[in-house]
Motif scaffolding. Sequence first.
Motif, PDB file in Angstrom:
ATOM      1  N   GLU A 112      17.229   1.234 -17.665  1.00 10.54           N
ATOM      2  CA  GLU A 112      17.700  -0.235 -16.514  1.00 10.54           C
ATOM      3  C   GLU A 112      16.969  -0.366 -15.902  1.00 10.54           C
ATOM      4  O   GLU A 112      15.681   0.608 -15.687  1.00 10.54           O
ATOM      5  N   ASN A 113      16.804  -1.188 -14.978  1.00  9.08           N
ATOM      6  CA  ASN A 113      15.312  -2.009 -14.562  1.00  9.08           C
ATOM      7  C   ASN A 113      15.700  -1.748 -12.759  1.00  9.08           C
ATOM      8  O   ASN A 113      16.740  -1.698 -12.495  1.00  9.08           O
ATOM      9  N   LEU A 114      15.131  -0.544 -12.355  1.00 11.36           N
ATOM     10  CA  LEU A 114      14.574   0.114 -11.233  1.00 11.36           C
ATOM     11  C   LEU A 114      13.707  -0.277 -10.438  1.00 11.36           C
ATOM     12  O   LEU A 114      12.766  -0.939 -11.273  1.00 11.36           O
ATOM     13  N   PRO A 115      13.448  -0.444  -8.969  1.00  9.67           N
ATOM     14  CA  PRO A 115      12.251  -0.377  -8.535  1.00  9.67           C
ATOM     15  C   PRO A 115      11.706   0.966  -8.633  1.00  9.67           C
ATOM     16  O   PRO A 115      11.635   2.089  -8.844  1.00  9.67           O
ATOM     17  N   GLY A 116       9.996   0.473  -8.312  1.00  9.58           N
ATOM     18  CA  GLY A 116       9.077   1.324  -8.601  1.00  9.58           C
ATOM     19  C   GLY A 116       9.540   2.603  -7.388  1.00  9.58           C
ATOM     20  O   GLY A 116       9.293   2.510  -6.523  1.00  9.58           O
ATOM     21  N   LEU A 117       8.796   3.752  -7.644  1.00  8.93           N
ATOM     22  CA  LEU A 117       8.606   4.705  -6.693  1.00  8.93           C
ATOM     23  C   LEU A 117       7.533   4.802  -5.287  1.00  8.93           C
ATOM     24  O   LEU A 117       8.175   5.365  -4.036  1.00  8.93           O
ATOM     25  N   GLY A 118       6.716   3.667  -5.287  1.00  8.64           N
ATOM     26  CA  GLY A 118       5.965   4.236  -4.549  1.00  8.64           C
ATOM     27  C   GLY A 118       5.167   5.153  -3.425  1.00  8.64           C
ATOM     28  O   GLY A 118       4.861   4.561  -2.549  1.00  8.64           O
ATOM     29  N   LEU A 119       4.530   5.683  -4.131  1.00  6.59           N
ATOM     30  CA  LEU A 119       4.444   7.004  -3.667  1.00  6.59           C
ATOM     31  C   LEU A 119       2.863   6.551  -3.992  1.00  6.59           C
ATOM     32  O   LEU A 119       2.192   6.468  -4.688  1.00  6.59           O
ATOM     33  N   ARG A 120       2.431   7.624  -2.711  1.00  3.56           N
ATOM     34  CA  ARG A 120       0.447   7.435  -2.725  1.00  3.56           C
ATOM     35  C   ARG A 120       0.328   9.123  -3.018  1.00  3.56           C
ATOM     36  O   ARG A 120       0.867  10.102  -3.042  1.00  3.56           O
ATOM     37  N   ILE A 121      -0.094   8.395  -4.486  1.00  2.00           N
ATOM     38  CA  ILE A 121      -0.662   9.721  -5.558  1.00  2.00           C
ATOM     39  C   ILE A 121      -1.997  10.258  -5.872  1.00  2.00           C
ATOM     40  O   ILE A 121      -3.173   8.931  -6.195  1.00  2.00           O
ATOM     41  N   LEU A 122      -2.604  11.525  -5.444  1.00  2.00           N
ATOM     42  CA  LEU A 122      -4.188  12.270  -6.259  1.00  2.00           C
ATOM     43  C   LEU A 122      -3.710  13.159  -7.158  1.00  2.00           C
ATOM     44  O   LEU A 122      -3.157  13.658  -7.435  1.00  2.00           O
ATOM     45  N   MET A 123      -4.244  12.262  -8.895  1.00  2.00           N
ATOM     46  CA  MET A 123      -4.449  12.931  -9.605  1.00  2.00           C
ATOM     47  C   MET A 123      -5.775  13.718  -9.946  1.00  2.00           C
ATOM     48  O   MET A 123      -6.854  12.429  -8.998  1.00  2.00           O
ATOM     49  N   VAL A 124      -5.386  15.239 -10.277  1.00  3.14           N
ATOM     50  CA  VAL A 124      -6.478  15.990  -9.924  1.00  3.14           C
ATOM     51  C   VAL A 124      -7.402  16.405 -11.358  1.00  3.14           C
ATOM     52  O   VAL A 124      -6.049  16.690 -12.046  1.00  3.14           O
ATOM     53  N   ASP A 125      -8.487  15.965 -11.943  1.00  2.82           N
ATOM     54  CA  ASP A 125      -8.630  15.875 -12.962  1.00  2.82           C
ATOM     55  C   ASP A 125      -9.253  17.909 -13.168  1.00  2.82           C
ATOM     56  O   ASP A 125     -10.729  18.086 -12.496  1.00  2.82           O
ATOM     57  N   PHE A 126      -8.172  18.931 -13.247  1.00  3.74           N
ATOM     58  CA  PHE A 126      -8.716  20.067 -13.093  1.00  3.74           C
ATOM     59  C   PHE A 126      -9.940  20.610 -14.744  1.00  3.74           C
ATOM     60  O   PHE A 126      -9.635  22.072 -14.852  1.00  3.74           O
ATOM     61  N   ASP A 127      -9.944  19.254 -15.244  1.00  2.00           N
ATOM     62  CA  ASP A 127     -10.259  20.264 -16.855  1.00  2.00           C
ATOM     63  C   ASP A 127     -11.434  20.356 -16.951  1.00  2.00           C
ATOM     64  O   ASP A 127     -11.884  18.809 -17.212  1.00  2.00           O
ATOM     65  N   LEU A 144     -15.106  11.236  -3.421  1.00  2.00           N
ATOM     66  CA  LEU A 144     -15.729  11.167  -4.767  1.00  2.00           C
ATOM     67  C   LEU A 144     -14.002  10.650  -5.170  1.00  2.00           C
ATOM     68  O   LEU A 144     -14.498  10.379  -6.529  1.00  2.00           O
ATOM     69  N   ILE A 145     -13.916  10.491  -4.822  1.00  3.09           N
ATOM     70  CA  ILE A 145     -12.095  10.381  -5.191  1.00  3.09           C
ATOM     71  C   ILE A 145     -12.221   7.972  -5.561  1.00  3.09           C
ATOM     72  O   ILE A 145     -13.081   7.721  -5.132  1.00  3.09           O
ATOM     73  N   VAL A 146     -11.671   7.801  -6.449  1.00  2.00           N
ATOM     74  CA  VAL A 146     -11.788   6.725  -7.390  1.00  2.00           C
ATOM     75  C   VAL A 146     -10.446   6.391  -7.445  1.00  2.00           C
ATOM     76  O   VAL A 146      -9.390   7.124  -7.557  1.00  2.00           O
ATOM     77  N   GLN A 147      -9.593   4.988  -7.528  1.00  2.00           N
ATOM     78  CA  GLN A 147      -9.221   4.038  -7.098  1.00  2.00           C
ATOM     79  C   GLN A 147      -8.613   3.761  -8.573  1.00  2.00           C
ATOM     80  O   GLN A 147      -9.822   3.423  -9.057  1.00  2.00           O
ATOM     81  N   ILE A 148      -7.087   4.196  -9.026  1.00  4.43           N
ATOM     82  CA  ILE A 148      -7.418   3.531 -10.381  1.00  4.43           C
ATOM     83  C   ILE A 148      -5.841   2.049 -10.162  1.00  4.43           C
ATOM     84  O   ILE A 148      -5.216   1.484  -9.875  1.00  4.43           O
ATOM     85  N   ASP A 149      -6.308   0.951 -11.297  1.00  4.65           N
ATOM     86  CA  ASP A 149      -5.291  -0.059 -10.709  1.00  4.65           C
ATOM     87  C   ASP A 149      -5.185  -0.993 -10.242  1.00  4.65           C
ATOM     88  O   ASP A 149      -4.496  -0.636 -10.145  1.00  4.65           O
ATOM     89  N   GLU A 150      -5.879  -1.212  -9.417  1.00  7.93           N
ATOM     90  CA  GLU A 150      -5.445  -1.459  -7.911  1.00  7.93           C
ATOM     91  C   GLU A 150      -4.470  -2.849  -7.807  1.00  7.93           C
ATOM     92  O   GLU A 150      -3.191  -2.654  -7.176  1.00  7.93           O
ATOM     93  N   GLU A 151      -4.730  -2.835  -8.684  1.00 12.02           N
ATOM     94  CA  GLU A 151      -3.573  -4.698  -9.520  1.00 12.02           C
ATOM     95  C   GLU A 151      -2.027  -4.430  -8.932  1.00 12.02           C
ATOM     96  O   GLU A 151      -1.486  -4.505  -8.646  1.00 12.02           O
ATOM     97  N   HIS A 152      -2.032  -3.175 -10.014  1.00 11.45           N
ATOM     98  CA  HIS A 152      -1.130  -2.657 -10.666  1.00 11.45           C
ATOM     99  C   HIS A 152      -0.360  -2.045  -9.867  1.00 11.45           C
ATOM    100  O   HIS A 152       1.104  -1.908  -9.648  1.00 11.45           O
ATOM    101  N   GLY A 192      -3.253   0.498  -5.186  1.00  6.31           N
ATOM    102  CA  GLY A 192      -3.908   1.086  -4.393  1.00  6.31           C
ATOM    103  C   GLY A 192      -3.731   2.512  -3.522  1.00  6.31           C
ATOM    104  O   GLY A 192      -3.661   3.601  -3.391  1.00  6.31           O
ATOM    105  N   ARG A 193      -2.393   3.028  -4.301  1.00  2.00           N
ATOM    106  CA  ARG A 193      -1.510   3.920  -4.478  1.00  2.00           C
ATOM    107  C   ARG A 193      -2.328   5.847  -5.666  1.00  2.00           C
ATOM    108  O   ARG A 193      -1.809   6.199  -4.669  1.00  2.00           O
ATOM    109  N   LEU A 194      -2.969   4.887  -6.210  1.00  6.80           N
ATOM    110  CA  LEU A 194      -2.690   5.788  -7.359  1.00  6.80           C
ATOM    111  C   LEU A 194      -4.299   6.126  -7.384  1.00  6.80           C
ATOM    112  O   LEU A 194      -5.257   5.136  -7.898  1.00  6.80           O
ATOM    113  N   HIS A 195      -5.451   7.353  -7.388  1.00  5.80           N
ATOM    114  CA  HIS A 195      -6.282   8.500  -6.798  1.00  5.80           C
ATOM    115  C   HIS A 195      -6.480   8.964  -7.941  1.00  5.80           C
ATOM    116  O   HIS A 195      -5.681   9.332  -7.958  1.00  5.80           O
TER     117      HIS A 195
END
Length: 410
Positions: free
Chosen positions: A168-183, A219-227, A230-233
């Motif tokens: 199904e086509n559904l709206p995005g969830l629109g949450l503010r996300i921080l991904m932490v590379d702990f590896d 140290l945080i960087v933003q990922i693909d602001e266009e898509h 600004g919610r994905l870091h």
Amino acid sequence: MSSPATSGDREKVVSKLPGWLRQQLKVRTAQHGIEIQAAVEQGLTLWTALASTPEIVDTSGADSFATFLPAGQWTNFKTTAKHRSVSMTQGLAQAVQLWLDSNPAPGITRPAITRRIVVCNQKGGVGKTAVTAGLGEALAEDPNALYPVQIAKQLAAESDTDDPLGVENLPGLGLRILMVDFDPQCHLTNQLGAAPLPIDGDSLTNHMGGSPKGDLRDLIVQIDEEHFGGRLHLLPACTDAFLLDVRLSSVRAREAALERALAPLEADYDVVVVDCPPSLGLSMDAAAYYGRRRENEAPGQSGVLVVVQAEDSSADAYDLLTNQIEDLRGDMALDMEYLGLVVNLYDPRRGYIATSSLEGWMDIKDPKVVGIIGERKEQKEAVRMKRPLLSYAPKSQISVAMRALAREVA
């Protein structure tokens, strides 16, 4: 125009709408969980009840639009449009706009306590990084756009086929996300096109070890602001994390070291997703502790998401991980929850080993399987291109599955 139809007691009507208005209608009805025909019906009811004609809507470029309405409503609408000296296209556009104005987009529900999702398995090569990235991306997509999502109820039934039914086509969830590379291997950092942190600079390891060189937020960087708007870091990794267990051995309350480092950042995010190293050492203790259920936090909000594969060695590694978590639960009296199992890189063409292993994972009910991710070329291509999967191949079957996973744990 109208023509007879067999949709219950409704009749099919055909008119015109501009593409931009049709898209807004499609998104907004999905956000509210109602059918387009119901929204148009409500809009026409509101429009015909007005005492005067509303503002003119730009209908340039309008093309064919069809829906089903209760018998007689379209006739009443045409009569009202004639009395108001507006075309049916203009009247319909005004009715749709009136419905949109009366039903604004629902706001994003922010968690009272920032959620922490710890993606783990000490076995390397199971795809923890790919799941971390796909999950974070799916949680951050635009709430005012529609994306193909696999229907959760068909998770098991669709697991061994490429048939895209159940989407199904559904709206995005629109949450503010921080991904932490702990590896310390920096896979998540590299896959998303960011640069690993220099070993002579600041890092998450320094903050956990009690010797920060600055503000971790810098140290945080933003990922693909266009898509992702600004919610994905991403908090990139540094190879100094290879020494983390050694440094933690001399830190007071070492199990809380990751929480102490990340706590100042949490107010900026709805969800923190941690990509763990393939380890059962002190760093995994700290990650598991970070994902524990906090005081006044609702069940199922934070915890451990375990990535496995449909093969025997993955089951052996799972036993080791669960033993470690159970030890932490008992030794420290922690309220630690499993958010589920993700069976990754599943390919039924591998035969009995893959299919029987999947059945074994599905038979586990606590924790249950919340995602089945197939092995697809788009994932490898996105890694090669150093692009987020969901912006590189948003309609691919693996992206569809990642969005289903996000809704299972959201």
